[in-house]
Design a protein around this motif. Sequence first.
Motif, PDB file in Angstrom:
ATOM      1  N   LYS A  23      24.047  25.213 -17.752  1.00  0.00           N
ATOM      2  CA  LYS A  23      23.485  24.967 -16.485  1.00  0.00           C
ATOM      3  C   LYS A  23      22.095  25.446 -16.765  1.00  0.00           C
ATOM      4  N   SER A  63      19.057  22.890 -17.052  1.00  0.00           N
ATOM      5  CA  SER A  63      18.780  21.896 -16.255  1.00  0.00           C
ATOM      6  C   SER A  63      17.338  21.870 -15.745  1.00  0.00           C
ATOM      7  N   ASP A  64      17.123  20.432 -15.486  1.00  0.00           N
ATOM      8  CA  ASP A  64      15.575  20.344 -14.755  1.00  0.00           C
ATOM      9  C   ASP A  64      16.125  20.411 -13.038  1.00  0.00           C
ATOM     10  N   ASP A 123      16.776  17.959 -11.272  1.00  0.00           N
ATOM     11  CA  ASP A 123      17.705  16.936 -10.768  1.00  0.00           C
ATOM     12  C   ASP A 123      19.105  17.290 -11.304  1.00  0.00           C
ATOM     13  N   GLY A 124      19.135  18.335 -12.308  1.00  0.00           N
ATOM     14  CA  GLY A 124      20.515  18.642 -12.588  1.00  0.00           C
ATOM     15  C   GLY A 124      20.680  18.063 -13.836  1.00  0.00           C
ATOM     16  N   TYR A 125      19.766  17.367 -14.792  1.00  0.00           N
ATOM     17  CA  TYR A 125      19.715  16.796 -16.118  1.00  0.00           C
ATOM     18  C   TYR A 125      19.440  17.859 -16.954  1.00  0.00           C
ATOM     19  N   TRP A 126      19.712  17.832 -18.276  1.00  0.00           N
ATOM     20  CA  TRP A 126      19.326  18.654 -19.407  1.00  0.00           C
ATOM     21  C   TRP A 126      17.745  18.438 -19.373  1.00  0.00           C
ATOM     22  N   HIS A 127      17.165  19.633 -19.686  1.00  0.00           N
ATOM     23  CA  HIS A 127      15.356  19.531 -19.562  1.00  0.00           C
ATOM     24  C   HIS A 127      15.027  18.982 -20.694  1.00  0.00           C
ATOM     25  N   THR A 152      19.512   9.895 -19.818  1.00  0.00           N
ATOM     26  CA  THR A 152      19.544  11.477 -19.341  1.00  0.00           C
ATOM     27  C   THR A 152      21.094  11.945 -19.787  1.00  0.00           C
ATOM     28  N   LYS A 200      23.796  15.012 -18.294  1.00  0.00           N
ATOM     29  CA  LYS A 200      24.127  15.769 -17.101  1.00  0.00           C
ATOM     30  C   LYS A 200      24.394  17.077 -17.834  1.00  0.00           C
ATOM     31  N   ILE A 201      24.206  18.272 -16.866  1.00  0.00           N
ATOM     32  CA  ILE A 201      24.705  19.647 -17.158  1.00  0.00           C
ATOM     33  C   ILE A 201      26.212  19.362 -17.471  1.00  0.00           C
ATOM     34  N   GLN A 202      26.845  20.210 -18.382  1.00  0.00           N
ATOM     35  CA  GLN A 202      28.321  20.213 -18.447  1.00  0.00           C
ATOM     36  C   GLN A 202      28.656  19.100 -19.150  1.00  0.00           C
TER      37      GLN A 202
END
Length: 150
Positions: free
Chosen positions: A52, A55-56, A58-62, A98, A100-102
């Motif tokens: 987590k 994240s950027d 928007d909840g995606y991997w930065h 993109t 997502k986190i997790q």
Amino acid sequence: MQGEDDNPQKSRKWLEDLSNGLSHELEALTLGGIQIEDAQKGLIRCRFLIPKHLSDKDGYWHTGAMAVLIDDVAAATICSVFGLIKVSVSFNISYFSTAKIQEEVEIEGEVVGHKNELTLVMVRIRKKDSGEMVAFAKQWMSSTRGSSKL
């Protein structure tokens, strides 16, 4: 006496140490939890569950965190051949999708060329579930030490 055959293990240890915070804080934050599945001469394969804190908005991997991970995997991949870490002279990343986190991704670094002091490494990141390409990087790295051949 340790030789060239120990280079893959050296590179594995270096990457694991970075992820465990035994170097710079940035790498520890970015690589924490990386699982090195295979380390051979010129090839490293890893799995990574995106945490987590990477994240950027928007909840995606930065993408910046992804770039740090790619740079370190590329350096470790080159270390698996030459036993030393080289410096980047050209670094190009193409982002395809993109993550997502997790979400779990698979990372593969591969040395694909070497000439004089320059070494070319490719790093691919794919989503584990679908195999979809997340990012592809091409990185030239150099050393001031004596040249080696693949």
